[in-house]
Scaffold this motif. Structure first.
Motif, PDB file in Angstrom:
ATOM      1  N   TYR A  80       7.089  23.262  21.302  1.00 59.56           N
ATOM      2  CA  TYR A  80       8.304  22.516  21.056  1.00 59.56           C
ATOM      3  C   TYR A  80       9.480  23.452  21.261  1.00 59.56           C
ATOM      4  CZ  TYR A  80       5.507  18.903  18.785  1.00 59.56           C
ATOM      5  OH  TYR A  80       4.609  17.919  18.516  1.00 59.56           O
ATOM      6  N   PHE A  81      10.644  22.925  21.558  1.00 57.77           N
ATOM      7  CA  PHE A  81      11.833  23.767  21.580  1.00 57.77           C
ATOM      8  C   PHE A  81      13.008  22.996  21.012  1.00 57.77           C
ATOM      9  CE2 PHE A  81      12.369  21.710  25.690  1.00 57.77           C
ATOM     10  CZ  PHE A  81      13.733  21.513  25.775  1.00 57.77           C
ATOM     11  N   ALA A  82      13.937  23.768  20.426  1.00 60.76           N
ATOM     12  CA  ALA A  82      15.115  23.191  19.800  1.00 60.76           C
ATOM     13  C   ALA A  82      16.202  24.238  19.780  1.00 60.76           C
ATOM     14  CB  ALA A  82      14.821  22.722  18.388  1.00 60.76           C
ATOM     15  N   THR A  83      17.438  23.794  19.700  1.00 51.95           N
ATOM     16  CA  THR A  83      18.576  24.690  19.582  1.00 51.95           C
ATOM     17  C   THR A  83      19.015  24.721  18.131  1.00 51.95           C
ATOM     18  OG1 THR A  83      19.269  24.088  21.795  1.00 51.95           O
ATOM     19  CG2 THR A  83      20.891  25.155  20.403  1.00 51.95           C
ATOM     20  N   ILE A  84      19.131  25.918  17.576  1.00 50.16           N
ATOM     21  CA  ILE A  84      19.565  26.050  16.183  1.00 50.16           C
ATOM     22  C   ILE A  84      20.730  27.035  16.109  1.00 50.16           C
ATOM     23  CG2 ILE A  84      17.305  25.512  15.242  1.00 50.16           C
ATOM     24  CD1 ILE A  84      16.949  28.511  14.730  1.00 50.16           C
ATOM     25  N   ASN A  85      21.548  26.910  15.078  1.00 49.78           N
ATOM     26  CA  ASN A  85      22.638  27.827  14.795  1.00 49.78           C
ATOM     27  C   ASN A  85      22.364  28.473  13.455  1.00 49.78           C
ATOM     28  OD1 ASN A  85      24.081  27.118  17.109  1.00 49.78           O
ATOM     29  ND2 ASN A  85      24.943  25.331  16.066  1.00 49.78           N
ATOM     30  N   ILE A  86      22.459  29.794  13.409  1.00 47.14           N
ATOM     31  CA  ILE A  86      22.197  30.543  12.186  1.00 47.14           C
ATOM     32  C   ILE A  86      23.479  31.284  11.802  1.00 47.14           C
ATOM     33  CG2 ILE A  86      20.831  32.372  11.127  1.00 47.14           C
ATOM     34  CD1 ILE A  86      18.632  31.703  13.104  1.00 47.14           C
ATOM     35  N   GLY A  87      23.830  31.218  10.540  1.00 49.86           N
ATOM     36  CA  GLY A  87      24.996  31.944  10.072  1.00 49.86           C
ATOM     37  C   GLY A  87      25.952  31.041   9.328  1.00 49.86           C
ATOM     38  N   THR A  88      27.076  31.604   8.969  1.00 49.64           N
ATOM     39  CA  THR A  88      28.084  30.836   8.256  1.00 49.64           C
ATOM     40  C   THR A  88      29.062  30.216   9.255  1.00 49.64           C
ATOM     41  OG1 THR A  88      29.441  32.805   8.053  1.00 49.64           O
ATOM     42  CG2 THR A  88      27.973  32.298   6.226  1.00 49.64           C
ATOM     43  N   PRO A  89      29.523  29.015   8.966  1.00 44.59           N
ATOM     44  CA  PRO A  89      30.437  28.366   9.905  1.00 44.59           C
ATOM     45  C   PRO A  89      31.822  28.982   9.887  1.00 44.59           C
ATOM     46  CG  PRO A  89      29.977  26.937   8.032  1.00 44.59           C
ATOM     47  CD  PRO A  89      29.166  28.162   7.884  1.00 44.59           C
TER      48      PRO A  89
END
Length: 89
Positions: A80-89
């Motif tokens: 599977y693949f997905a785009t994720i964002n890690i960190g504070t906005p």
């Protein structure tokens, strides 16, 4: 000659002193395991109450956000693949 004679004499002196210093008797210590503590349910209830008082009543919800992440199946069981964002906005 004065500058090199002193370090040379110190190195010769330490060469002869080190074997006598390292021939000391070893130290022996007995190692034993401490007895395990047996706690009753009142101890764990008190610990839970202490943590609720320290961190607030609802421990499971903190300062975190949830997001819907769309995942794409690659037509196989483990890919599977997905785009994720890690960190504070």
């Amino acid at each position: 000659m004065g500058l090199t004679a002193l370090p040379l004499s110190l190195s010769i002196l330490t060469f002869f002193l080190l074997p006598s210093l390292s021939a000391a008797e070893p130290l022996h210590f007995s190692i034993s395991r401490r007895a395990g503590r047996v706690h009753d349910t009142a101890y764990y209830a008190n610990a839970a109450e202490h943590l609720r008082g320290k961190y607030g009543k609802n421990l499971s919800k903190g300062r975190r956000a949830t997001a819907g992440i769309s995942m794409v199946n690659q037509q196989s069981d483990a890919s599977y693949f997905a785009t994720i964002n890690i960190g504070t906005p």
